[in-house]
Design a protein around this motif. Structure first.
Motif, PDB file in Angstrom:
ATOM      1  N   TYR A 257       0.681  -1.104   0.152  1.00  0.00           N
ATOM      2  CA  TYR A 257       0.106  -0.007   0.043  1.00  0.00           C
ATOM      3  C   TYR A 257       0.883   1.246   0.062  1.00  0.00           C
ATOM      4  O   TYR A 257       0.347   2.255  -0.398  1.00  0.00           O
ATOM      5  CB  TYR A 257      -0.953   0.042   1.260  1.00  0.00           C
ATOM      6  CG  TYR A 257      -1.752  -1.229   1.267  1.00  0.00           C
ATOM      7  CD1 TYR A 257      -2.824  -1.586   0.754  1.00  0.00           C
ATOM      8  CD2 TYR A 257      -1.403  -2.329   2.486  1.00  0.00           C
ATOM      9  CE1 TYR A 257      -3.557  -2.806   0.913  1.00  0.00           C
ATOM     10  CE2 TYR A 257      -2.046  -3.291   2.458  1.00  0.00           C
ATOM     11  CZ  TYR A 257      -2.988  -3.545   1.771  1.00  0.00           C
ATOM     12  OH  TYR A 257      -3.883  -4.675   1.867  1.00  0.00           O
ATOM     13  N   LEU A 258       1.923   1.155   0.647  1.00  0.00           N
ATOM     14  CA  LEU A 258       2.942   2.433   0.688  1.00  0.00           C
ATOM     15  C   LEU A 258       4.103   2.332  -0.225  1.00  0.00           C
ATOM     16  O   LEU A 258       4.582   1.095  -0.574  1.00  0.00           O
ATOM     17  CB  LEU A 258       3.439   2.498   2.308  1.00  0.00           C
ATOM     18  CG  LEU A 258       2.140   2.503   3.229  1.00  0.00           C
ATOM     19  CD1 LEU A 258       2.731   2.286   4.569  1.00  0.00           C
ATOM     20  CD2 LEU A 258       1.210   3.954   2.960  1.00  0.00           C
ATOM     21  N   ASP A 259       4.591   3.595  -0.266  1.00  0.00           N
ATOM     22  CA  ASP A 259       6.094   3.677  -1.066  1.00  0.00           C
ATOM     23  C   ASP A 259       7.176   3.373   0.328  1.00  0.00           C
ATOM     24  O   ASP A 259       7.402   4.599   0.826  1.00  0.00           O
ATOM     25  CB  ASP A 259       6.251   4.771  -1.626  1.00  0.00           C
ATOM     26  CG  ASP A 259       7.572   5.214  -2.552  1.00  0.00           C
ATOM     27  OD1 ASP A 259       8.352   4.285  -2.496  1.00  0.00           O
ATOM     28  OD2 ASP A 259       7.811   6.031  -3.136  1.00  0.00           O
ATOM     29  N   VAL A 260       7.849   2.330   0.299  1.00  0.00           N
ATOM     30  CA  VAL A 260       8.458   2.189   1.576  1.00  0.00           C
ATOM     31  C   VAL A 260       9.891   2.334   1.333  1.00  0.00           C
ATOM     32  O   VAL A 260      10.508   1.487   0.323  1.00  0.00           O
ATOM     33  CB  VAL A 260       8.074   0.830   2.121  1.00  0.00           C
ATOM     34  CG1 VAL A 260       8.883   0.644   3.512  1.00  0.00           C
ATOM     35  CG2 VAL A 260       6.479   0.735   2.546  1.00  0.00           C
ATOM     36  N   THR A 261      10.521   2.862   1.997  1.00  0.00           N
ATOM     37  CA  THR A 261      12.078   2.827   1.809  1.00  0.00           C
ATOM     38  C   THR A 261      12.593   2.282   3.324  1.00  0.00           C
ATOM     39  O   THR A 261      12.301   2.712   4.252  1.00  0.00           O
ATOM     40  CB  THR A 261      12.666   4.377   1.857  1.00  0.00           C
ATOM     41  OG1 THR A 261      12.258   4.821   0.680  1.00  0.00           O
ATOM     42  CG2 THR A 261      14.254   4.173   1.851  1.00  0.00           C
ATOM     43  N   VAL A 262      13.737   1.206   3.276  1.00  0.00           N
ATOM     44  CA  VAL A 262      14.373   0.829   4.843  1.00  0.00           C
ATOM     45  C   VAL A 262      15.393   1.593   4.827  1.00  0.00           C
ATOM     46  O   VAL A 262      16.445   1.661   4.050  1.00  0.00           O
ATOM     47  CB  VAL A 262      14.522  -0.690   4.393  1.00  0.00           C
ATOM     48  CG1 VAL A 262      15.180  -1.090   5.650  1.00  0.00           C
ATOM     49  CG2 VAL A 262      13.129  -1.522   4.033  1.00  0.00           C
ATOM     50  N   ALA A 263      15.626   2.116   5.864  1.00  0.00           N
ATOM     51  CA  ALA A 263      16.845   2.877   6.176  1.00  0.00           C
ATOM     52  C   ALA A 263      17.755   2.263   6.855  1.00  0.00           C
ATOM     53  O   ALA A 263      17.771   1.398   7.669  1.00  0.00           O
ATOM     54  CB  ALA A 263      16.255   4.014   7.475  1.00  0.00           C
ATOM     55  N   ASN A 264      18.856   2.570   6.481  1.00  0.00           N
ATOM     56  CA  ASN A 264      20.321   1.974   6.879  1.00  0.00           C
ATOM     57  C   ASN A 264      20.497   2.448   8.315  1.00  0.00           C
ATOM     58  O   ASN A 264      21.026   3.769   8.685  1.00  0.00           O
ATOM     59  CB  ASN A 264      21.670   2.360   6.324  1.00  0.00           C
ATOM     60  CG  ASN A 264      22.667   1.660   6.292  1.00  0.00           C
ATOM     61  OD1 ASN A 264      23.163   1.651   7.500  1.00  0.00           O
ATOM     62  ND2 ASN A 264      23.576   1.443   5.397  1.00  0.00           N
ATOM     63  N   PRO A 265      20.692   1.509   9.369  1.00  0.00           N
ATOM     64  CA  PRO A 265      20.624   1.943  10.820  1.00  0.00           C
ATOM     65  C   PRO A 265      22.009   2.557  10.981  1.00  0.00           C
ATOM     66  O   PRO A 265      21.900   3.492  11.880  1.00  0.00           O
ATOM     67  CB  PRO A 265      20.506   0.783  11.598  1.00  0.00           C
ATOM     68  CG  PRO A 265      20.879  -0.278  10.440  1.00  0.00           C
ATOM     69  CD  PRO A 265      20.326   0.146   9.295  1.00  0.00           C
TER      70      PRO A 265
END
Length: 332
Positions: free
Chosen positions: A64-72
């Motif tokens: 449903y969303l435009d998801v970005t996974v962030a580099n911790p």
């Protein structure tokens, strides 16, 4: 809308901002109910931090969303915050989404995830088996048994099975031996699956044309690097694995120190072992020539690490160009 999601084991803290940066909603949602939340904000941009359980959450939200996974490791705004709470982290992520400044982390494909699960699962089983072998060494030492015994070998286990220890150490020894046997069977079963998987992938088939690279090494390299086209050049792969030297500059001076050791230590170890095999067992002309020249100038440890780096560069070009191992100046 712009959404920041601070993920935990059972729940996620969420902050929603509008286009003006104003908070629309702050809410804690059970991870099992995230799809209901995502549907309400369908089409919005969101970011979540790469945690141990992010795969499933990413896949759920991405419907449903435009998801970005962030580099911790690069989330400076969060890690350097004086006041660090779930709500603060979620709002900071949402602000970064709105500003387009989220440091993006790679999200593996299903194929890469499966390969990672296999090689990492085997590694964990091997570590568990080694732990019980060490417990056996401790038992023997406590009872003054100085004979060198290898609990992971058939001969070693046969000797230990006949060994007489007083209670309760006899029961402990029997339990440890049984666990080692069970773990060995599980490892062998996984290895068969790893070999089959490596033989079915074009990437690992290419890597296995390198002398000294086994099916396990090939699948591990593939699993940890992921899709090779996410790297623009060989230098990026070297840095990702942590085989790049740390460079210090001051004025006109430039000094190359030890390697950065970022990334997977397991991959670096496998590359070094593969290089040893290629140089000392398979006598690969390309890598041996490089290793011997460098070993004469420096030392064997430095030379083998540099050779591992050269091997990784070769792997990158092979995967990028979809070519078998055929180094320059050498008949493959």
């Amino acid at each position: 809308m712009f959404i920041g999601i601070d993920v935990h084991k059972r729940y996620s803290q969420i902050a929603v901002l509008d286009k003006n940066g104003e908070i629309v909603e702050e809410v804690r949602v059970e991870n099992a109910n995230l799809d209901d939340f995502a549907q309400r904000y369908a089409g919005s941009k969101a970011a979540l931090e790469a945690t141990s359980n992010y795969y499933h959450i990413h896949d759920t939200l991405s419907e449903y969303l435009d998801v970005t996974v962030a580099n911790p490791g690069e989330l400076k705004l969060i890690s350097d915050s004086d006041k660090k709470t779930d709500r603060v982290d979620a709002k900071q992520l949402a602000r970064m989404v709105r500003l387009g400044s989220v440091p993006e982390s790679y999200v593996p494909t299903d194929e890469v995830r499966q390969a990672r699960a296999l090689v990492r699962g085997r590694q964990k089983l091997v570590e568990n088996r080694t732990e019980y072998a060490n417990k056996i060494h401790g038992l023997l030492s406590d009872h003054g048994i100085t004979r060198e015994v290898k609990p992971l070998s058939v001969e070693g286990r046969e000797f230990l099975a006949e060994l007489s220890l007083p209670a309760p150490w006899d029961a402990l020894l029997e339990s440890y031996l049984e666990l080692i046997q069970v773990l060995t069977e599980q490892i062998e079963s996984l290895e068969a699956e790893i070999e089959e998987r490596a033989g079915s992938l074009k990437e690992t088939q290419l890597l296995m044309t390198i002398p000294g690279v086994s099916y396990f090494t090939a699948l591990t390299i593939y699993a940890e690097l992921g899709e090779i086209n996410r790297f623009d050049r060989a230098k990026e792969v070297v840095s990702y694995v942590g085989l790049n030297p740390i460079i210090r500059e001051s004025g006109d001076s430039r000094f190359e120190g030890s390697i950065s050791k970022r990334g997977s230590g397991r991959v670096r170890w496998l590359l070094v072992q593969a290089s040893y095999t290629a140089v000392h067992t398979c006598e690969d002309e390309y890598l041996s020539r490089f290793y011997n020249r460098l070993a004469r100038k420096k030392n064997s440890k430095t030379a083998i690490v540099a050779t591992a780096r050269k091997l990784l560069v070769s792997m990158y070009h092979m995967l990028d160009r979809e070519e078998v191992y055929d180094p320059p100046g050498v008949s493959a």
